[in-house]
Design a protein around this motif. Sequence first.
Motif, short mmCIF file in Angstrom:
data_model
loop_
_atom_site.label_atom_id
_atom_site.label_comp_id
_atom_site.label_asym_id
_atom_site.label_seq_id
_atom_site.Cartn_x
_atom_site.Cartn_y
_atom_site.Cartn_z
N THR A 2 6.50 6.22 -4.69
CA THR A 2 5.52 6.38 -5.15
C THR A 2 5.71 7.32 -6.13
OG1 THR A 2 3.29 7.57 -5.51
CG2 THR A 2 4.55 8.33 -2.83
N THR A 64 2.42 4.92 -14.82
CA THR A 64 3.58 4.28 -14.32
C THR A 64 2.88 3.40 -12.29
OG1 THR A 64 4.70 5.96 -13.04
CG2 THR A 64 5.68 4.66 -15.48
N GLN A 65 2.30 5.27 -12.35
CA GLN A 65 1.84 4.19 -10.40
C GLN A 65 1.18 3.31 -10.88
OE1 GLN A 65 0.81 7.85 -7.87
NE2 GLN A 65 0.30 6.61 -6.18
N GLU A 68 2.16 -0.03 -11.24
CA GLU A 68 2.71 -0.54 -10.44
C GLU A 68 1.91 -0.86 -8.72
OE1 GLU A 68 6.35 -2.24 -7.53
OE2 GLU A 68 5.77 -1.04 -9.63
N THR A 72 1.59 -5.09 -7.46
CA THR A 72 1.84 -5.20 -6.23
C THR A 72 1.41 -5.28 -5.05
OG1 THR A 72 4.51 -4.21 -6.82
CG2 THR A 72 4.29 -4.31 -4.91
N TYR A 128 8.86 3.63 -15.69
CA TYR A 128 8.12 2.40 -14.81
C TYR A 128 9.95 2.08 -14.10
CZ TYR A 128 5.86 -1.34 -13.46
OH TYR A 128 5.63 -2.35 -12.50
N GLN A 131 11.37 4.60 -11.93
CA GLN A 131 10.94 4.37 -11.10
C GLN A 131 10.74 3.27 -10.05
OE1 GLN A 131 7.33 6.98 -10.94
NE2 GLN A 131 8.47 8.83 -12.18
N TYR A 132 10.87 2.04 -10.50
CA TYR A 132 10.26 0.74 -10.26
C TYR A 132 11.14 -0.30 -10.03
CZ TYR A 132 6.09 3.75 -8.94
OH TYR A 132 4.83 4.68 -8.77
N ARG A 136 13.82 -1.93 -7.64
CA ARG A 136 13.49 -3.54 -7.45
C ARG A 136 14.81 -4.50 -7.48
NH1 ARG A 136 8.29 -3.07 -8.02
NH2 ARG A 136 8.34 -3.53 -10.14
#
Length: 236
Positions: A2, A64-65, A68, A72, A128, A131-132, A136
């Motif tokens: 986060t 972005t949070q 996600e 997810t 995004y 951070q993600y 991943r």
Amino acid sequence: MTSARRTRGRPRDPEADGAIMKAALELFVERGLEGANFEQIAKRAGVAKVTVYRRWSSKEELLTQAIEQARTLIPEADIWATTDATTQPADQRLMDSWVHTFGDARFRAILAQLIGSSVTQPSLLATYREQYIQPRRRLIHAALERARRDGKLAADADLDTVIDMVVGAAMYRMLIDPDTPADPAATRQYLEAVLRQADQLLRPPGTPPRQEGGQEPCGRDCKNNGPVPHSVVTEG
């Protein structure tokens, strides 16, 4: 993972967080990044503007949070960090999550807006990705690399290209083909077909192909024939 800022004082209200992220995504789909400003987000969420400012430093961080969270359903990072690339239970949890996301009309609209906005306002997609998506992808690559070291994948397999091919096929169906069925069984069938093709590219030479449904033709004791993990499609 986060990116929301933590503040001192009273504990954060999860209901307020949820309302803010829901409002942010709605406005983003309707009006794009420019229209999803803190003032409008707070108004739609029914909270004070300062409530939003205390939680997120920018609308990119908030969005972005929220994206996600919409994407997810399970702790993917924890699964990828510990899973064998050929372990079916982990595969199925991740595949179930992706099938749900694939058929979610709201998430398709979010993804289309995210990619579309990258031309004129690239900051959101860049945030995004940093951070993600990139973390991943590193986890997926590491899991596949472990399988290659164990002899379950071809020594010369191009892991990055195969990941791109699988993710690209899924993205195409989500964004380009408007007639893609929303039926979960049909979605799963399509993704399984894509993964069977990727499986052929990753397998060591001379290894029998994986059968329909992901089952190995000679059982779990076969040497050097672990299938490509279903969850490669969950990178994007």
